[in-house]
Design a protein around this motif. Structure first.
Motif, PDB file in Angstrom:
ATOM      1  N   MET A 112       0.842  -1.182   0.000  1.00 16.89           N
ATOM      2  CA  MET A 112       0.000   0.000   0.000  1.00 16.89           C
ATOM      3  C   MET A 112       0.884   1.242   0.000  1.00 16.89           C
ATOM      4  SD  MET A 112      -2.824   0.979   2.824  1.00 16.89           S
ATOM      5  CE  MET A 112      -3.640   2.509   2.759  1.00 16.89           C
ATOM      6  N   GLU A 113       0.657   2.094  -0.925  1.00 17.18           N
ATOM      7  CA  GLU A 113       1.444   3.315  -1.030  1.00 17.18           C
ATOM      8  C   GLU A 113       0.806   4.421  -0.183  1.00 17.18           C
ATOM      9  OE1 GLU A 113       2.799   6.402  -4.481  1.00 17.18           O
ATOM     10  OE2 GLU A 113       2.576   4.286  -4.998  1.00 17.18           O
ATOM     11  N   HIS A 114       1.652   5.121   0.553  1.00 16.98           N
ATOM     12  CA  HIS A 114       1.171   6.200   1.409  1.00 16.98           C
ATOM     13  C   HIS A 114       1.178   7.508   0.632  1.00 16.98           C
ATOM     14  CE1 HIS A 114       1.889   3.139   4.277  1.00 16.98           C
ATOM     15  NE2 HIS A 114       1.714   3.911   5.331  1.00 16.98           N
ATOM     16  N   GLN A 115       0.141   8.287   0.811  1.00 13.04           N
ATOM     17  CA  GLN A 115       0.095   9.595   0.204  1.00 13.04           C
ATOM     18  C   GLN A 115       0.524  10.633   1.235  1.00 13.04           C
ATOM     19  OE1 GLN A 115      -3.861  10.186  -1.218  1.00 13.04           O
ATOM     20  NE2 GLN A 115      -3.468   9.120  -3.143  1.00 13.04           N
ATOM     21  N   ILE A 116       1.247  11.597   0.785  1.00 16.70           N
ATOM     22  CA  ILE A 116       1.692  12.671   1.663  1.00 16.70           C
ATOM     23  C   ILE A 116       0.652  13.781   1.630  1.00 16.70           C
ATOM     24  CG2 ILE A 116       3.435  14.445   2.027  1.00 16.70           C
ATOM     25  CD1 ILE A 116       5.489  12.503   0.885  1.00 16.70           C
ATOM     26  N   HIS A 117       0.270  14.220   2.806  1.00 12.51           N
ATOM     27  CA  HIS A 117      -0.663  15.337   2.921  1.00 12.51           C
ATOM     28  C   HIS A 117       0.070  16.499   3.572  1.00 12.51           C
ATOM     29  CE1 HIS A 117      -4.410  17.498   3.456  1.00 12.51           C
ATOM     30  NE2 HIS A 117      -4.042  17.747   4.709  1.00 12.51           N
ATOM     31  N   TYR A 118       0.198  17.567   2.875  1.00 13.89           N
ATOM     32  CA  TYR A 118       0.894  18.738   3.395  1.00 13.89           C
ATOM     33  C   TYR A 118      -0.119  19.844   3.624  1.00 13.89           C
ATOM     34  CZ  TYR A 118       4.095  22.659   3.770  1.00 13.89           C
ATOM     35  OH  TYR A 118       4.774  23.772   4.215  1.00 13.89           O
ATOM     36  N   THR A 119      -0.198  20.326   4.853  1.00 15.02           N
ATOM     37  CA  THR A 119      -1.173  21.358   5.196  1.00 15.02           C
ATOM     38  C   THR A 119      -0.607  22.761   5.060  1.00 15.02           C
ATOM     39  OG1 THR A 119      -0.560  21.209   7.523  1.00 15.02           O
ATOM     40  CG2 THR A 119      -2.423  19.878   6.804  1.00 15.02           C
ATOM     41  N   GLY A 120       0.638  22.861   4.662  1.00 16.07           N
ATOM     42  CA  GLY A 120       1.256  24.171   4.527  1.00 16.07           C
ATOM     43  C   GLY A 120       1.903  24.612   5.821  1.00 16.07           C
ATOM     44  N   ALA A 121       2.312  25.843   5.841  1.00 19.52           N
ATOM     45  CA  ALA A 121       2.977  26.388   7.025  1.00 19.52           C
ATOM     46  C   ALA A 121       1.947  26.753   8.089  1.00 19.52           C
ATOM     47  CB  ALA A 121       3.787  27.624   6.636  1.00 19.52           C
ATOM     48  N   MET A 122       2.369  26.633   9.330  1.00 14.50           N
ATOM     49  CA  MET A 122       1.512  27.072  10.434  1.00 14.50           C
ATOM     50  C   MET A 122       1.835  28.550  10.639  1.00 14.50           C
ATOM     51  SD  MET A 122       1.340  25.806  14.401  1.00 14.50           S
ATOM     52  CE  MET A 122       0.485  24.275  14.202  1.00 14.50           C
ATOM     53  N   ASP A 123       1.183  29.387   9.851  1.00 16.81           N
ATOM     54  CA  ASP A 123       1.530  30.801   9.874  1.00 16.81           C
ATOM     55  C   ASP A 123       0.329  31.746   9.904  1.00 16.81           C
ATOM     56  OD1 ASP A 123       0.614  30.357   7.334  1.00 16.81           O
ATOM     57  OD2 ASP A 123       2.400  31.109   6.311  1.00 16.81           O
ATOM     58  N   VAL A 124      -0.858  31.215  10.152  1.00 13.94           N
ATOM     59  CA  VAL A 124      -2.042  32.057  10.284  1.00 13.94           C
ATOM     60  C   VAL A 124      -2.211  32.377  11.765  1.00 13.94           C
ATOM     61  CG1 VAL A 124      -4.529  32.226   9.913  1.00 13.94           C
ATOM     62  CG2 VAL A 124      -3.094  31.018   8.260  1.00 13.94           C
ATOM     63  N   ARG A 125      -2.137  33.648  12.113  1.00 15.34           N
ATOM     64  CA  ARG A 125      -2.190  34.077  13.510  1.00 15.34           C
ATOM     65  C   ARG A 125      -3.597  34.569  13.847  1.00 15.34           C
ATOM     66  NH1 ARG A 125       1.676  34.872  17.102  1.00 15.34           N
ATOM     67  NH2 ARG A 125       3.309  34.755  15.538  1.00 15.34           N
ATOM     68  N   CYS A 126      -4.138  34.095  14.974  1.00  9.28           N
ATOM     69  CA  CYS A 126      -5.441  34.538  15.464  1.00  9.28           C
ATOM     70  C   CYS A 126      -5.351  36.021  15.828  1.00  9.28           C
ATOM     71  CB  CYS A 126      -5.857  33.716  16.685  1.00  9.28           C
ATOM     72  SG  CYS A 126      -7.380  34.315  17.467  1.00  9.28           S
ATOM     73  N   GLN A 127      -6.309  36.792  15.343  1.00  8.26           N
ATOM     74  CA  GLN A 127      -6.297  38.237  15.610  1.00  8.26           C
ATOM     75  C   GLN A 127      -6.616  38.570  17.064  1.00  8.26           C
ATOM     76  OE1 GLN A 127      -9.368  40.401  13.526  1.00  8.26           O
ATOM     77  NE2 GLN A 127     -10.862  38.765  13.804  1.00  8.26           N
ATOM     78  N   PHE A 128      -7.171  37.612  17.805  1.00  2.97           N
ATOM     79  CA  PHE A 128      -7.556  37.874  19.191  1.00  2.97           C
ATOM     80  C   PHE A 128      -6.495  37.428  20.195  1.00  2.97           C
ATOM     81  CE2 PHE A 128     -11.462  37.254  16.761  1.00  2.97           C
ATOM     82  CZ  PHE A 128     -12.073  38.482  16.966  1.00  2.97           C
ATOM     83  N   CYS A 129      -5.994  36.189  20.043  1.00  3.34           N
ATOM     84  CA  CYS A 129      -5.067  35.656  21.050  1.00  3.34           C
ATOM     85  C   CYS A 129      -3.650  35.425  20.533  1.00  3.34           C
ATOM     86  CB  CYS A 129      -5.608  34.354  21.638  1.00  3.34           C
ATOM     87  SG  CYS A 129      -5.615  32.970  20.481  1.00  3.34           S
ATOM     88  N   GLY A 130      -3.470  35.519  19.224  1.00  2.00           N
ATOM     89  CA  GLY A 130      -2.139  35.356  18.659  1.00  2.00           C
ATOM     90  C   GLY A 130      -1.725  33.911  18.406  1.00  2.00           C
ATOM     91  N   ALA A 131      -2.625  32.949  18.655  1.00  2.00           N
ATOM     92  CA  ALA A 131      -2.300  31.540  18.409  1.00  2.00           C
ATOM     93  C   ALA A 131      -2.060  31.309  16.924  1.00  2.00           C
ATOM     94  CB  ALA A 131      -3.423  30.640  18.905  1.00  2.00           C
TER      95      ALA A 131
END
Length: 148
Positions: free
Chosen positions: A1-20
């Motif tokens: 079984m071949e595995h597919q890679i799932h890339y969600t991109g960079a974690m770079d979206v900052r919450c405007q309220f708490c900064g998470a």
């Protein structure tokens, strides 16, 4: 079984309220649009910060055996059915069923079996030696027990 890679991109979206930070594809509402606000974490003691940040043998040993060090200085024993997380990824603590604490008598029936709160009534050096000689702490460094 071949595995597919799932890339969600960079974690770079900052919450405007708490900064998470989150991924662009996440629909997570971390703080309910600013309705939930946690106080900032207090700075932890300098000796712990030095161990967390140290590049040498002590820092590495501390980080690898952190649960052992924590248990060695515990006042009571924590018990639960701990289930390892499925698959791979960052470690997290998963419990199933009932949790409990075991707090021992003030004085041990057998002085060779002193644990937890029983160590806090002993002279400091004696308590450290008992902690360091416990079989579950075989990989811990005595110097960390002594200095910190």
């Amino acid at each position: 079984m071949e595995h597919q890679i799932h890339y969600t991109g960079a974690m770079d979206v900052r919450c405007q309220f708490c900064g998470a930070l989150r991924f662009q594809s996440e629909q997570l509402n971390c703080c309910h649009n600013g309705k939930v606000s946690l106080p900032p974490l207090q700075e932890y003691p300098k000796n712990l910060r030095l161990l967390f940040d140290a590049d040498g043998a002590e820092g590495s040993n501390f980080r690898q055996n952190i649960r052992n060090y924590n248990s060695a200085f515990a006042f009571a024993s924590f018990g639960a059915n701990i289930r390892p997380p499925p698959g791979r990824g960052p470690y997290f603590f998963r419990l199933q069923g009932q949790t409990f604490y075991y707090a021992s008598n003030l004085h041990a029936d057998d002085p060779e079996e002193r644990r937890y709160g029983q160590l806090y009534i002993l002279e400091t050096n004696e308590a450290i030696q008992i902690r360091a000689n416990a079989h579950e702490n075989a990989n811990c460094l005595v110097s960390i027990f002594l200095e910190h």
